[in-house]
Design a protein around this motif. Sequence first.
Motif, short mmCIF file in Angstrom:
data_model
loop_
_atom_site.label_atom_id
_atom_site.label_comp_id
_atom_site.label_asym_id
_atom_site.label_seq_id
_atom_site.Cartn_x
_atom_site.Cartn_y
_atom_site.Cartn_z
N GLU A 43 40.32 43.20 29.42
CA GLU A 43 40.77 42.74 28.10
C GLU A 43 40.49 41.26 27.91
N LEU A 44 40.72 40.46 28.95
CA LEU A 44 40.47 39.03 28.84
C LEU A 44 38.98 38.73 28.69
N LYS B 168 42.51 36.07 43.38
CA LYS B 168 41.32 36.80 43.84
C LYS B 168 40.01 36.22 43.32
N LEU B 169 40.05 35.57 42.14
CA LEU B 169 38.81 35.20 41.48
C LEU B 169 38.56 33.71 41.36
N GLU B 170 39.59 32.90 41.34
CA GLU B 170 39.40 31.46 41.18
C GLU B 170 39.31 30.78 42.53
N ASP C 163 39.15 26.62 36.00
CA ASP C 163 39.96 27.80 35.71
C ASP C 163 39.09 28.89 35.10
N LEU C 164 39.23 30.10 35.61
CA LEU C 164 38.58 31.25 35.00
C LEU C 164 39.44 31.78 33.85
N ILE C 165 40.76 31.76 34.08
CA ILE C 165 41.72 32.19 33.08
C ILE C 165 42.57 30.99 32.70
N VAL C 166 42.56 30.63 31.43
CA VAL C 166 43.23 29.43 30.96
C VAL C 166 44.58 29.81 30.35
N GLY D 259 49.87 32.27 25.47
CA GLY D 259 49.18 33.37 26.13
C GLY D 259 48.07 32.87 27.02
N TYR D 260 46.97 33.62 27.07
CA TYR D 260 45.87 33.31 27.98
C TYR D 260 44.54 33.51 27.28
N ARG D 261 43.53 32.80 27.77
CA ARG D 261 42.17 33.04 27.32
C ARG D 261 41.23 32.99 28.50
N PHE D 262 40.20 33.80 28.45
CA PHE D 262 39.17 33.84 29.49
C PHE D 262 38.17 32.73 29.20
N ALA D 263 37.74 32.01 30.24
CA ALA D 263 36.79 30.91 30.06
C ALA D 263 35.54 31.39 29.36
#
Length: 233
Positions: A168-169, A208-210, A216-219, A225-229
Amino acid sequence: MDDRTGILIVEDDRNIVDLLRSNLLARGHRVMVSRDGADVITQLGESAPDLVLLDLMLPKLDGFELCRSIRERSDVGIVVLSARRGETDKVRALNLGADDYLTKPFGIDELLARIHATLRRSRPAPRGSSAMSVIEVGDVRIDFDAQSVSKAGEHVHLTPTEYALLHELATNQGRLLSHAELLRRVWGSGYETQTEYTRVYIARLRAKLETAGGPDLIVTEPRAGYRFAAVRQ
Protein backbone atom coordinates in the motif's frame (compact mmCIF):
# COMPACT_ATOMS: atom_id res chain seq x y z
CA MET A 1 -5.76 -33.61 -0.25
CA ASP A 2 -8.14 -31.52 1.88
CA ASP A 3 -8.06 -28.00 0.42
CA ARG A 4 -10.41 -26.46 2.98
CA THR A 5 -9.05 -23.56 5.01
CA GLY A 6 -7.41 -25.04 8.10
CA ILE A 7 -7.70 -23.27 11.45
CA LEU A 8 -5.79 -24.32 14.57
CA ILE A 9 -7.44 -23.34 17.86
CA VAL A 10 -4.96 -23.01 20.75
CA GLU A 11 -7.20 -22.62 23.78
CA ASP A 12 -7.64 -24.40 27.12
CA ASP A 13 -11.22 -23.27 27.85
CA ARG A 14 -13.46 -26.13 26.70
CA ASN A 15 -16.51 -23.89 26.26
CA ILE A 16 -14.64 -21.50 23.98
CA VAL A 17 -13.15 -24.40 22.02
CA ASP A 18 -16.60 -25.92 21.49
CA LEU A 19 -18.05 -22.56 20.40
CA LEU A 20 -15.24 -21.86 17.95
CA ARG A 21 -15.11 -25.37 16.55
CA SER A 22 -18.84 -25.64 15.91
CA ASN A 23 -19.00 -22.27 14.15
CA LEU A 24 -15.90 -22.90 12.05
CA LEU A 25 -16.99 -26.39 11.04
CA ALA A 26 -20.42 -25.06 10.08
CA ARG A 27 -18.67 -22.71 7.66
CA GLY A 28 -16.69 -25.47 6.02
CA HIS A 29 -13.33 -24.98 7.71
CA ARG A 30 -10.94 -27.74 8.68
CA VAL A 31 -10.45 -27.40 12.46
CA MET A 32 -7.62 -28.58 14.73
CA VAL A 33 -7.32 -28.03 18.48
CA SER A 34 -4.42 -27.74 20.91
CA ARG A 35 -5.57 -27.30 24.51
CA ASP A 36 -2.19 -26.50 26.05
CA GLY A 37 -0.04 -25.38 23.12
CA ALA A 38 2.54 -28.11 23.62
CA ASP A 39 1.94 -29.68 20.20
CA VAL A 40 1.46 -26.49 18.17
CA ILE A 41 4.83 -26.58 16.40
CA THR A 42 4.24 -30.22 15.45
CA GLN A 43 0.76 -29.39 14.16
CA LEU A 44 2.16 -26.56 12.03
CA GLY A 45 4.21 -29.12 10.15
CA GLU A 46 1.76 -32.01 10.06
CA SER A 47 -1.61 -30.27 9.66
CA ALA A 48 -0.45 -27.10 7.84
CA PRO A 49 -3.14 -24.74 9.16
CA ASP A 50 -3.81 -21.48 7.33
CA LEU A 51 -4.51 -19.60 10.54
CA VAL A 52 -3.94 -19.97 14.30
CA LEU A 53 -6.36 -18.68 16.95
CA LEU A 54 -4.04 -18.24 19.91
CA ASP A 55 -4.98 -17.76 23.56
CA LEU A 56 -2.17 -16.07 25.49
CA MET A 57 -3.03 -17.54 28.91
CA LEU A 58 -2.19 -21.21 28.48
CA PRO A 59 -1.71 -23.66 31.37
CA LYS A 60 1.79 -24.87 30.45
CA LEU A 61 3.30 -22.36 28.04
CA ASP A 62 3.77 -18.60 27.79
CA GLY A 63 1.43 -17.55 24.99
CA PHE A 64 3.70 -14.69 23.98
CA GLU A 65 6.67 -17.01 23.55
CA LEU A 66 4.50 -19.44 21.62
CA CYS A 67 3.48 -16.59 19.32
CA ARG A 68 7.16 -15.84 18.73
CA SER A 69 7.93 -19.51 18.03
CA ILE A 70 5.08 -19.81 15.54
CA ARG A 71 6.15 -16.70 13.66
CA GLU A 72 9.79 -17.81 13.53
CA ARG A 73 8.70 -21.01 11.78
CA SER A 74 5.73 -20.00 9.66
CA ASP A 75 3.87 -17.21 7.86
CA VAL A 76 0.56 -18.65 9.07
CA GLY A 77 -1.95 -16.01 10.11
CA ILE A 78 -2.05 -15.48 13.88
CA VAL A 79 -5.12 -14.00 15.58
CA VAL A 80 -4.63 -13.63 19.33
CA LEU A 81 -7.67 -14.19 21.54
CA SER A 82 -6.98 -12.91 25.02
CA ALA A 83 -8.56 -11.65 28.23
CA ARG A 84 -5.58 -9.27 28.51
CA ARG A 85 -7.03 -5.91 27.52
CA GLY A 86 -4.02 -3.62 28.03
CA GLU A 87 -2.39 -1.86 25.07
CA THR A 88 1.00 -3.08 26.28
CA ASP A 89 -0.06 -6.70 25.80
CA LYS A 90 -1.52 -5.97 22.38
CA VAL A 91 1.62 -4.19 21.20
CA ARG A 92 3.80 -6.99 22.57
CA ALA A 93 1.81 -9.62 20.68
CA LEU A 94 1.94 -7.60 17.45
CA ASN A 95 5.68 -7.12 17.87
CA LEU A 96 6.06 -10.88 18.19
CA GLY A 97 4.29 -11.42 14.87
CA ALA A 98 0.57 -11.58 15.61
CA ASP A 99 -1.58 -10.29 12.74
CA ASP A 100 -4.54 -9.32 14.89
CA TYR A 101 -5.58 -9.13 18.55
CA LEU A 102 -9.12 -9.68 19.82
CA THR A 103 -10.05 -9.33 23.47
CA LYS A 104 -12.43 -11.64 25.31
CA PRO A 105 -15.36 -11.74 25.47
CA PHE A 106 -15.97 -11.38 21.75
CA GLY A 107 -18.85 -11.95 19.36
CA ILE A 108 -18.57 -14.80 16.88
CA ASP A 109 -19.43 -12.48 13.97
CA GLU A 110 -16.56 -10.16 14.86
CA LEU A 111 -14.16 -13.10 15.15
CA LEU A 112 -15.23 -14.48 11.77
CA ALA A 113 -14.65 -11.05 10.22
CA ARG A 114 -11.15 -10.93 11.75
CA ILE A 115 -10.40 -14.43 10.45
CA HIS A 116 -11.57 -13.48 6.96
CA ALA A 117 -9.45 -10.31 6.95
CA THR A 118 -6.33 -12.16 8.07
CA LEU A 119 -6.80 -14.92 5.51
CA ARG A 120 -7.33 -12.32 2.78
CA ARG A 121 -3.94 -10.78 3.54
CA SER A 122 -2.22 -14.16 3.65
CA ARG A 123 -3.32 -15.12 0.14
CA PRO A 124 -1.31 -13.78 -2.80
CA ALA A 125 -2.86 -10.91 -4.74
CA PRO A 126 -3.54 -11.52 -8.43
CA ARG A 127 -0.38 -11.04 -10.45
CA GLY A 128 -0.22 -7.90 -12.50
CA SER A 129 -2.61 -6.03 -10.17
CA SER A 130 -0.12 -3.17 -9.58
CA ALA A 131 0.41 -0.35 -12.07
CA MET A 132 4.18 -0.74 -11.66
CA SER A 133 5.85 -4.12 -11.70
CA VAL A 134 9.03 -3.05 -9.88
CA ILE A 135 9.96 -0.19 -7.55
CA GLU A 136 13.53 0.53 -6.49
CA VAL A 137 14.47 3.02 -3.79
CA GLY A 138 18.12 3.02 -2.78
CA ASP A 139 19.14 -0.60 -2.30
CA VAL A 140 15.55 -1.81 -1.76
CA ARG A 141 13.81 -3.49 -4.67
CA ILE A 142 10.12 -4.49 -4.64
CA ASP A 143 8.97 -6.85 -7.38
CA PHE A 144 5.18 -6.79 -7.35
CA ASP A 145 4.75 -9.50 -9.97
CA ALA A 146 6.90 -11.93 -7.97
CA GLN A 147 5.65 -10.45 -4.67
CA SER A 148 9.21 -10.39 -3.39
CA VAL A 149 11.41 -7.80 -1.70
CA SER A 150 15.19 -7.56 -1.65
CA LYS A 151 17.76 -5.29 -0.04
CA ALA A 152 21.23 -4.93 -1.51
CA GLY A 153 20.47 -7.96 -3.64
CA GLU A 154 19.49 -10.17 -0.69
CA HIS A 155 15.94 -11.51 -0.32
CA VAL A 156 14.02 -9.99 2.60
CA HIS A 157 11.40 -12.21 4.17
CA LEU A 158 8.17 -10.39 4.96
CA THR A 159 5.04 -11.81 6.54
CA PRO A 160 1.83 -11.42 4.53
CA THR A 161 0.72 -8.50 6.70
CA GLU A 162 4.10 -6.78 6.40
CA TYR A 163 4.00 -7.19 2.62
CA ALA A 164 0.40 -5.93 2.41
CA LEU A 165 1.37 -2.78 4.31
CA LEU A 166 4.49 -2.22 2.20
CA HIS A 167 2.45 -2.76 -0.96
CA GLU A 168 0.00 0.00 0.00
CA LEU A 169 2.80 2.43 0.83
CA ALA A 170 4.95 1.67 -2.21
CA THR A 171 2.15 1.74 -4.77
CA ASN A 172 1.22 5.17 -3.42
CA GLN A 173 4.83 6.37 -3.31
CA GLY A 174 5.21 10.00 -2.27
CA ARG A 175 1.59 10.25 -1.13
CA LEU A 176 0.66 10.73 2.51
CA LEU A 177 -1.46 7.85 3.78
CA SER A 178 -3.20 8.44 7.10
CA HIS A 179 -3.26 5.86 9.87
CA ALA A 180 -6.98 5.32 9.26
CA GLU A 181 -6.51 4.82 5.51
CA LEU A 182 -3.68 2.32 5.97
CA LEU A 183 -5.62 0.44 8.62
CA ARG A 184 -8.70 0.25 6.41
CA ARG A 185 -6.70 -0.85 3.35
CA VAL A 186 -4.55 -3.48 5.11
CA TRP A 187 -6.60 -4.74 8.05
CA GLY A 188 -10.10 -3.83 6.89
CA SER A 189 -13.11 -1.74 7.80
CA GLY A 190 -13.50 -1.24 11.54
CA TYR A 191 -9.77 -0.99 12.33
CA GLU A 192 -9.46 2.77 11.68
CA THR A 193 -8.70 3.65 15.32
CA GLN A 194 -6.20 0.84 15.96
CA THR A 195 -3.14 3.03 15.42
CA GLU A 196 -0.90 0.68 17.38
CA TYR A 197 -1.19 -1.76 14.45
CA THR A 198 0.36 0.69 11.99
CA ARG A 199 2.93 1.87 14.54
CA VAL A 200 4.16 -1.66 15.24
CA TYR A 201 4.17 -2.88 11.65
CA ILE A 202 5.85 0.26 10.28
CA ALA A 203 8.61 -0.34 12.85
CA ARG A 204 8.91 -3.96 11.68
CA LEU A 205 9.27 -2.85 8.05
CA ARG A 206 11.87 -0.24 8.95
CA ALA A 207 13.91 -2.77 10.89
CA LYS A 208 13.98 -5.08 7.87
CA LEU A 209 14.41 -2.56 5.06
CA GLU A 210 16.12 0.60 6.30
CA THR A 211 19.82 0.98 7.09
CA ALA A 212 20.93 2.64 10.31
CA GLY A 213 22.17 6.13 9.49
CA GLY A 214 20.78 5.92 5.96
CA PRO A 215 17.80 7.71 4.41
CA ASP A 216 14.28 6.89 5.50
CA LEU A 217 12.39 4.54 3.23
CA ILE A 218 9.15 5.22 5.10
CA VAL A 219 8.65 8.81 6.25
CA THR A 220 6.57 9.62 9.32
CA GLU A 221 4.34 12.67 9.17
CA PRO A 222 3.64 13.41 12.86
CA ARG A 223 0.00 12.97 13.86
CA ALA A 224 -0.90 12.44 10.20
CA GLY A 225 0.44 9.17 8.84
CA TYR A 226 3.20 7.82 6.60
CA ARG A 227 4.52 8.17 3.09
CA PHE A 228 6.85 5.98 1.06
CA ALA A 229 9.99 7.74 -0.20
CA ALA A 230 9.72 8.92 -3.78
CA VAL A 231 11.20 6.66 -6.42
CA ARG A 232 14.66 7.86 -7.35
CA GLN A 233 15.34 8.20 -11.02
